[in-house]
Design an enzyme around this catalytic site. Sequence first.
Site, PDB file in Angstrom:
ATOM      1  N   TYR A 233      -7.081  26.438  48.107  1.00 37.82           N
ATOM      2  CA  TYR A 233      -7.099  27.891  47.889  1.00 37.82           C
ATOM      3  C   TYR A 233      -8.389  28.514  48.142  1.00 37.82           C
ATOM      4  CZ  TYR A 233      -4.717  32.082  46.275  1.00 37.82           C
ATOM      5  OH  TYR A 233      -4.196  33.207  46.058  1.00 37.82           O
TER       6      TYR A 233
ATOM      7  N   LYS B 262      -9.505  36.186  44.375  1.00 39.45           N
ATOM      8  CA  LYS B 262      -8.390  36.541  43.360  1.00 39.45           C
ATOM      9  C   LYS B 262      -9.284  36.652  41.759  1.00 39.45           C
ATOM     10  CE  LYS B 262      -4.366  36.290  45.245  1.00 39.45           C
ATOM     11  NZ  LYS B 262      -3.631  37.684  45.552  1.00 39.45           N
TER      12      LYS B 262
END
Length: 257
Positions: free
Chosen positions: A158, A165
């Site tokens: 990720y 995020k």
Amino acid sequence: MNFSLEGRTYVVMGVANKRSIAWGISQALHNAGARLVFTYANERFEKPVRDLAATLDRDDSLFYECDVTDDDAINQTFENIKNEVGVIHGLAHCIAFAKREELKGEFLNTSRDGFALAHDISAFSLAAIARAAKDLMTEGGSILTLTYLGGERVVENYNVMGVAKASLDATMRYLANDLGKYGVRVNAISAGPIRTVSAKGVGDFNAILKEIEERAPLRKPVNKEEVGDAAYFLMSDLSRGITGEIIHVDSGYNILG
Ligand code: N5H
């Protein structure tokens, strides 16, 4: 208390196709009686969004192109929406981007421009949009963004999106603090993995889903309808005491060590 969203208007940003979480959110809000305003990044997404909206049994939806890397475009979009509908009651920010090549291997290799781009589109855009949308939320409102567990802890591959995020989560909380005095709430849904256009090209997505089936408390991956229902809750008066919160719609996966 009003569970219905009839007479209310919600902006949904980031529908790409029928699998999009943004589309699940749109359907849930529509089923609750809401009028929808769709924004899309560029003309490539105009037809898919219009075609999907045409499947809804009402014809008052609105459509605007909005490139969230461009402040003038954001301001113009919300000016147009204001002129057309006057007041909005909520907004779903379902937008993220990182360079495909930086979503695998080591975070260590993230480039300066890739880092900036991921943060600009995936985190700063929420602040820019909230600033423009606030003026239309004269009856109070609910702003919702989509986050992922990779912003709270390390999730393999990720990478820069996880760091973006984390920034998005903090952006959401600071905005919640600023906008609370106007009756505007700001929250995030942290969805479990769903096979969307974002997940396209992720080699081991089957393995990720298998892990959810084997280990998540509910023993099944979530779908966009489940995320849509949580979004409906956050857009409705049922959640009137909630702001600055991340609601995990992930079959409980995030509680595991
Ligand atoms: C650990 C994982 C697997 C690794 C996947 C990461 C996904 C990151 C999300 C970003 C938004 C994907 C992305 O930016 C893809 C682009 O590089 C290329 N795609 C595009 O340009 C398409 C055409 C457009 C429509 O896409 C965008 N974004 O504009 C995470 C997964 C288990 C869960 C997951 C898939 C999370 C998530 O954030 O979506």
